[in-house]
Scaffold this active site. Structure first.
Site, PDB file in Angstrom:
ATOM      1  N   ASP A 179     -63.654 -10.041 -20.246  1.00 37.30           N
ATOM      2  CA  ASP A 179     -63.896  -8.969 -19.851  1.00 37.30           C
ATOM      3  C   ASP A 179     -62.654  -8.065 -20.213  1.00 37.30           C
ATOM      4  O   ASP A 179     -61.579  -8.547 -19.909  1.00 37.30           O
ATOM      5  CB  ASP A 179     -64.253  -8.756 -18.219  1.00 37.30           C
ATOM      6  N   ASN A 198     -62.323  -6.074 -23.265  1.00 35.17           N
ATOM      7  CA  ASN A 198     -62.070  -5.641 -24.627  1.00 35.17           C
ATOM      8  C   ASN A 198     -62.483  -4.006 -24.752  1.00 35.17           C
ATOM      9  O   ASN A 198     -61.498  -3.467 -25.518  1.00 35.17           O
ATOM     10  CB  ASN A 198     -63.115  -6.287 -25.362  1.00 35.17           C
ATOM     11  N   GLY A 199     -63.356  -3.652 -24.035  1.00 32.47           N
ATOM     12  CA  GLY A 199     -63.715  -1.925 -24.625  1.00 32.47           C
ATOM     13  C   GLY A 199     -62.581  -1.375 -23.873  1.00 32.47           C
ATOM     14  O   GLY A 199     -62.151  -0.349 -24.738  1.00 32.47           O
ATOM     15  N   TRP A 259     -59.452  -2.244 -23.354  1.00 29.98           N
ATOM     16  CA  TRP A 259     -58.114  -2.333 -24.285  1.00 29.98           C
ATOM     17  C   TRP A 259     -58.128  -1.346 -25.567  1.00 29.98           C
ATOM     18  O   TRP A 259     -57.245  -0.833 -25.717  1.00 29.98           O
ATOM     19  CB  TRP A 259     -58.190  -3.959 -24.698  1.00 29.98           C
ATOM     20  N   HIS A 313     -63.169  -5.927 -29.314  1.00 30.62           N
ATOM     21  CA  HIS A 313     -63.860  -7.274 -29.405  1.00 30.62           C
ATOM     22  C   HIS A 313     -63.271  -7.925 -30.436  1.00 30.62           C
ATOM     23  O   HIS A 313     -63.235  -9.153 -30.386  1.00 30.62           O
ATOM     24  CB  HIS A 313     -65.691  -7.099 -29.677  1.00 30.62           C
ATOM     25  N   GLU A 350     -77.940  -9.515 -19.758  1.00 32.14           N
ATOM     26  CA  GLU A 350     -77.872  -8.035 -19.810  1.00 32.14           C
ATOM     27  C   GLU A 350     -77.114  -7.168 -20.802  1.00 32.14           C
ATOM     28  O   GLU A 350     -77.303  -5.984 -20.808  1.00 32.14           O
ATOM     29  CB  GLU A 350     -77.486  -7.696 -18.369  1.00 32.14           C
ATOM     30  N   ASN A 351     -76.292  -8.016 -21.467  1.00 32.33           N
ATOM     31  CA  ASN A 351     -75.597  -7.038 -22.652  1.00 32.33           C
ATOM     32  C   ASN A 351     -76.206  -6.556 -23.858  1.00 32.33           C
ATOM     33  O   ASN A 351     -75.850  -5.805 -24.499  1.00 32.33           O
ATOM     34  CB  ASN A 351     -74.294  -8.169 -22.974  1.00 32.33           C
ATOM     35  N   TRP A 352     -77.427  -6.775 -23.789  1.00 32.52           N
ATOM     36  CA  TRP A 352     -78.425  -6.097 -24.825  1.00 32.52           C
ATOM     37  C   TRP A 352     -78.675  -4.588 -24.603  1.00 32.52           C
ATOM     38  O   TRP A 352     -79.149  -3.967 -25.360  1.00 32.52           O
ATOM     39  CB  TRP A 352     -80.076  -6.689 -24.747  1.00 32.52           C
ATOM     40  N   LEU A 358     -69.291 -11.907 -10.311  1.00 35.12           N
ATOM     41  CA  LEU A 358     -69.590 -12.918 -11.227  1.00 35.12           C
ATOM     42  C   LEU A 358     -70.411 -12.476 -12.319  1.00 35.12           C
ATOM     43  O   LEU A 358     -70.469 -13.134 -13.709  1.00 35.12           O
ATOM     44  CB  LEU A 358     -70.248 -13.688 -10.473  1.00 35.12           C
TER      45      LEU A 358
HETATM   46  C1  FPP Z   1     -69.626  -9.853 -18.006  1.00 38.32           C
HETATM   47  O1  FPP Z   1     -69.305  -8.418 -17.736  1.00 38.32           O
HETATM   48  C2  FPP Z   1     -68.563  -9.951 -19.221  1.00 38.32           C
HETATM   49  C3  FPP Z   1     -69.344 -10.639 -20.262  1.00 38.32           C
HETATM   50  C4  FPP Z   1     -70.645 -11.112 -20.274  1.00 38.32           C
HETATM   51  C5  FPP Z   1     -68.520 -10.841 -21.555  1.00 38.32           C
HETATM   52  C6  FPP Z   1     -68.775  -9.588 -22.275  1.00 38.32           C
HETATM   53  C7  FPP Z   1     -68.084  -9.708 -23.607  1.00 38.32           C
HETATM   54  C8  FPP Z   1     -68.472  -9.130 -24.704  1.00 38.32           C
HETATM   55  C9  FPP Z   1     -69.810  -8.651 -24.890  1.00 38.32           C
HETATM   56  C10 FPP Z   1     -67.563  -9.517 -25.894  1.00 38.32           C
HETATM   57  C11 FPP Z   1     -67.422 -10.717 -26.121  1.00 38.32           C
HETATM   58  C12 FPP Z   1     -67.135 -11.106 -27.615  1.00 38.32           C
HETATM   59  C13 FPP Z   1     -66.095 -11.456 -28.167  1.00 38.32           C
HETATM   60  C14 FPP Z   1     -66.110 -11.848 -29.638  1.00 38.32           C
HETATM   61  C15 FPP Z   1     -64.893 -11.785 -27.503  1.00 38.32           C
HETATM   62  P1  FPP Z   1     -70.530  -7.449 -18.047  1.00 38.32           P
HETATM   63  O2  FPP Z   1     -69.583  -6.122 -18.441  1.00 38.32           O
HETATM   64  O3  FPP Z   1     -71.482  -7.931 -18.761  1.00 38.32           O
HETATM   65  O4  FPP Z   1     -70.919  -7.120 -16.417  1.00 38.32           O
HETATM   66  P2  FPP Z   1     -70.750  -5.849 -15.493  1.00 38.32           P
HETATM   67  O5  FPP Z   1     -71.462  -4.712 -16.280  1.00 38.32           O
HETATM   68  O6  FPP Z   1     -71.014  -6.521 -14.319  1.00 38.32           O
HETATM   69  O7  FPP Z   1     -69.330  -5.587 -15.575  1.00 38.32           O
END
Ligand code: FPP
Length: 231
Positions: free
Chosen positions: A16, A18-19, A21, A33, A63-65, A186
């Protein structure tokens, strides 16, 4: 590395920050990223050198979609490039395991995942797990469906059976979860598997995460008193 360190068998890492940073540098999130992907590659080596058996990276959650399409596309492109590098690492004895439902991923990504998994299946070095389209709740739903599809009766269902049906089957218990970036949650990562893990939250943003940050987290883990409900 300091002495008296207890090295965890299995570390989970939530990549967590990257954005933030990128934002701190006036750069687009994708630049974060790209840098995060470089840290990800280096971190496998840090874990291996430390004697960690297994490391699981949370790379993309179910959820990242919800993130903007351009960002999702950029992340998927980075995964594809990473899998080419992973293919080279299979020659160094690393074993790659992918956690999560691959179905919504592109055909190209699914194919690369299959190739890297198969090429490294017999490797005996560090196990590097990558959680892509992974959600802890989805992991449990997937396990329950597989049990029901096998017509297993309710009284045969126990914790061991559920563990065997999770994406993490055959992996050691998760000992330590590290989350950089200052957030203390988590976010649906390994919710079953981390029931007795130790948590270390750090302020460093993932692209800046260094070998000394990993050592600091492991030193903190070594100081914890794990009781597993006993005394
Ligand atoms: C969970 O936080 C964090 C993750 C699932 C990692 C997210 C990272 C990426 C999408 C980029 C990874 C890519 C590379 C190439 C290193 P969240 O932000 O999904 O959850 P939150 O909303 O609870 O903070």
């Amino acid at each position: 590395m300091p002495e008296n360190l207890i090295v965890p068998r299995h570390i989970g890492i939530i990549m967590d920050g990257n954005g933030r940073w990128a934002k701190n540098r006036g750069l687009p999130r994708t630049a974060g990223h790209i840098q995060g992907a470089k840290t990800f590659k280096k971190c496998v080596g840090y874990c291996r050198d430390m004697g960690v058996e297994c490391v699981t990276f949370y790379a993309f959650s179910t959820e990242n979609w919800k993130r903007p399409k351009a960002e999702v596309d950029a992340i998927m492109k980075l995964f594809s490039q990473y899998l080419d590098d992973a293919m080279k690492m299979t020659e160094e004895n690393a074993k790659f395991v992918f956690l999560g439902d691959p179905e919504p991923l592109s055909d190209e990504l699914k194919k690369k995942i299959r190739i890297v998994t198969d090429a490294s299946a017999e490797n005996k070095g560090i196990v590097c797990c990558i959680a892509i389209n992974y959600g802890g709740r989805d992991d449990i739903v997937h396990a329950v469906r597989s049990i029901m599809n096998d017509n297993i009766s309710a009284d045969e269902v126990d914790e061991a059976l559920i563990s065997e049906r999770l994406y993490t089957k055959n992996l050691p218990e998760v000992d330590l979860i590290i989350r950089p970036s200052g957030e203390q949650r988590l976010s649906n990562f390994l919710i079953w598997q981390a029931a007795y893990a130790e948590y270390v939250f750090m302020d460093v943003l993932w692209p800046d995460f260094s070998k000394s940050d990993l050592e600091e987290a492991v030193a903190e883990y070594s100081r914890r008193n794990r009781r597993f409900g006993g005394i």
